[in-house]
Scaffold this motif. Structure first.
Motif, short mmCIF file in Angstrom:
data_model
loop_
_atom_site.label_atom_id
_atom_site.label_comp_id
_atom_site.label_asym_id
_atom_site.label_seq_id
_atom_site.Cartn_x
_atom_site.Cartn_y
_atom_site.Cartn_z
N TYR A 97 -4.02 18.52 3.75
CA TYR A 97 -3.37 17.22 3.67
C TYR A 97 -4.38 16.11 3.95
N VAL A 98 -4.22 15.01 3.23
CA VAL A 98 -5.09 13.85 3.40
C VAL A 98 -4.21 12.60 3.39
N PRO A 99 -4.69 11.50 3.96
CA PRO A 99 -3.93 10.24 3.84
C PRO A 99 -3.91 9.78 2.39
N LEU A 100 -2.71 9.40 1.92
CA LEU A 100 -2.56 8.92 0.55
C LEU A 100 -2.31 7.41 0.50
N LEU A 101 -1.51 6.94 1.44
CA LEU A 101 -1.06 5.55 1.39
C LEU A 101 -0.74 5.09 2.80
N ARG A 102 -1.07 3.83 3.09
CA ARG A 102 -0.62 3.20 4.33
C ARG A 102 -0.36 1.73 4.06
N ARG A 156 7.03 -1.17 -3.87
CA ARG A 156 6.85 -0.35 -5.08
C ARG A 156 5.39 0.06 -5.20
N VAL A 157 5.15 1.36 -5.41
CA VAL A 157 3.79 1.88 -5.48
C VAL A 157 3.65 2.76 -6.72
N PRO A 158 3.19 2.20 -7.84
CA PRO A 158 2.88 3.05 -8.99
C PRO A 158 1.70 3.96 -8.64
N LEU A 159 1.81 5.24 -8.93
CA LEU A 159 0.71 6.14 -8.59
C LEU A 159 -0.57 5.77 -9.32
N ALA A 160 -0.44 5.07 -10.43
CA ALA A 160 -1.64 4.58 -11.12
C ALA A 160 -2.43 3.61 -10.25
N ALA A 161 -1.75 3.05 -9.21
CA ALA A 161 -2.44 2.15 -8.29
C ALA A 161 -3.20 2.91 -7.22
N LEU A 162 -3.14 4.24 -7.26
CA LEU A 162 -3.81 5.08 -6.28
C LEU A 162 -4.93 5.90 -6.93
N PRO A 163 -5.89 5.26 -7.57
CA PRO A 163 -6.96 6.02 -8.20
C PRO A 163 -7.79 6.79 -7.18
N ARG A 164 -7.81 6.27 -5.98
CA ARG A 164 -8.56 6.94 -4.93
C ARG A 164 -7.82 6.77 -3.61
N ALA A 165 -7.47 7.88 -3.01
CA ALA A 165 -6.72 7.83 -1.76
C ALA A 165 -7.70 7.69 -0.57
N PRO A 166 -7.27 7.06 0.52
CA PRO A 166 -5.96 6.44 0.64
C PRO A 166 -5.96 5.00 0.16
N LEU A 167 -4.80 4.54 -0.28
CA LEU A 167 -4.62 3.13 -0.60
C LEU A 167 -4.13 2.43 0.66
N MET A 168 -4.90 1.46 1.14
CA MET A 168 -4.56 0.72 2.36
C MET A 168 -4.07 -0.67 1.98
N CYS A 169 -2.87 -1.00 2.42
CA CYS A 169 -2.27 -2.29 2.05
C CYS A 169 -1.74 -2.99 3.29
N THR A 170 -1.57 -4.29 3.17
CA THR A 170 -1.01 -5.06 4.26
C THR A 170 -0.03 -6.08 3.72
N VAL A 171 0.97 -6.40 4.54
CA VAL A 171 1.95 -7.45 4.25
C VAL A 171 2.01 -8.33 5.49
N ARG A 172 1.89 -9.63 5.31
CA ARG A 172 1.87 -10.55 6.45
C ARG A 172 3.04 -11.54 6.37
N PHE A 173 3.79 -11.61 7.45
CA PHE A 173 4.86 -12.59 7.57
C PHE A 173 4.38 -13.74 8.46
#
Length: 285
Positions: free
Chosen positions: A7-12, A160-177
């Motif tokens: 197992y590896v990190p895929l998305l955060r 929403r996360v299209p897997l096409a947006a994950l060419p290389r894992a992990p995909l690291m994203c942030t959302v700021r309020f």
């Protein structure tokens, strides 16, 4: 059984919030929608929720099993302070936030490396990230809840996360309020005979107007001093405001450090020609 490897990190996806002292947005709940739950089962992927982040782990080959798949989650805000402390641009419940990893952006000056991608158009979530419940992709994701008169209240956001947006894992994203900004209104109760009362910002950044007479709902008199511009709310505000009396020999400090605004005490008032959200802060003598 096919060996899919370690197992590896895929998305955060981390959710930050300018109101909270630790910078994280608490109390978020993530509900998979569409084919996401089925994809998680088929790939043996594992979700982890911290309240302020969604993390996905799985076999490295998982991303190649269905490369055209789109993962999606409803994001619900459960912290009781969230509605009042957040500058939420969506007119809930008719609108929600649309956070699409397929449209993710680099923060200026932070592209590449381990820098996360942001899932909103500006520095923080804004109107550009809002969609109505009737928008086709939103109504499709909400299923029986859309459009409008949903049996259940709609979520804060759709992630929403299209897997096409994950060419290389992990995909690291942030959302700021961003924290909500309000006009701070100091309500002075009791007898304040000193001349020329004023609220002073020790950091010299915020200006306040002159005292104005007012009354509580029960008719009791008070003096109201309002900030001339909105001020951001904070869980542990560092604002240092003093109540002073301007006198001939120099200012006299009446209250060395005034209390700061709390997120839950909001009212709407006509301030000049505009309707503004006001935080009432009561000071007794």
């Amino acid at each position: 059984m096919i060996d899919l490897g370690p197992y590896v990190p895929l998305l955060r996806v981390d959710f930050a919030h300018g109101f909270f002292a630790d910078g994280r947005c608490p109390g978020l709940r993530f509900v998979p929608v569409g084919d996401t739950a089925a994809w998680l089962r088929a790939t043996d992927a594992i979700e982890r929720h911290t309240g302020s982040a969604l993390a996905l782990f799985g076999p490295a080959q998982a991303l190649a099993m269905e490369p055209d798949a789109v993962l999606a989650w409803q994001v619900h805000a459960t912290d009781e302070a969230f509605p009042t402390c957040t500058d939420n641009p969506a007119q809930w419940p008719a609108e929600l936030l649309w956070l699409d990893a397929g449209e993710a952006l680099w923060d200026e000056g932070r592209a590449g490396g381990d820098a996360p991608l942001r899932l909103h158009a500006g520095e923080t979530v804004s109107r550009a990230d809002v969609r109505p419940l009737t928008w086709p992709l939103v109504s499709q994701s909400l299923g029986a809840q859309a459009p409008n008169g949903a049996r259940l209240m709609p979520p804060l956001a759709l992630l929403r996360v299209p897997l096409a947006a994950l060419p290389r894992a992990p995909l690291m994203c942030t959302v700021r309020f961003a924290p909500r900004e309000t006009v701070w209104k100091y309500c002075l109760h009791g007898d304040w005979p000193e001349p020329q009362l004023q609220v002073v910002d020790l950091a010299s950044g915020i200006e306040f107007g002159d005292p104005e007479p007012g009354r509580l709902d029960n008719g009791a008199p008070l003096l109201a001093i309002r900030s001339r511009s909105p001020i951001a709310l904070a869980q542990r505000s560092e604002r240092r405001f003093q109540l002073r009396s301007r006198q001939r020999g120099g200012d006299k400090v009446l209250v060395k450090r005034l209390p700061v605004a709390a997120a839950q005490f909001l009212a709407r008032e006509q301030v000049g020609s505009e309707s503004r959200l006001v935080s009432e802060i009561h000071v007794h003598r």
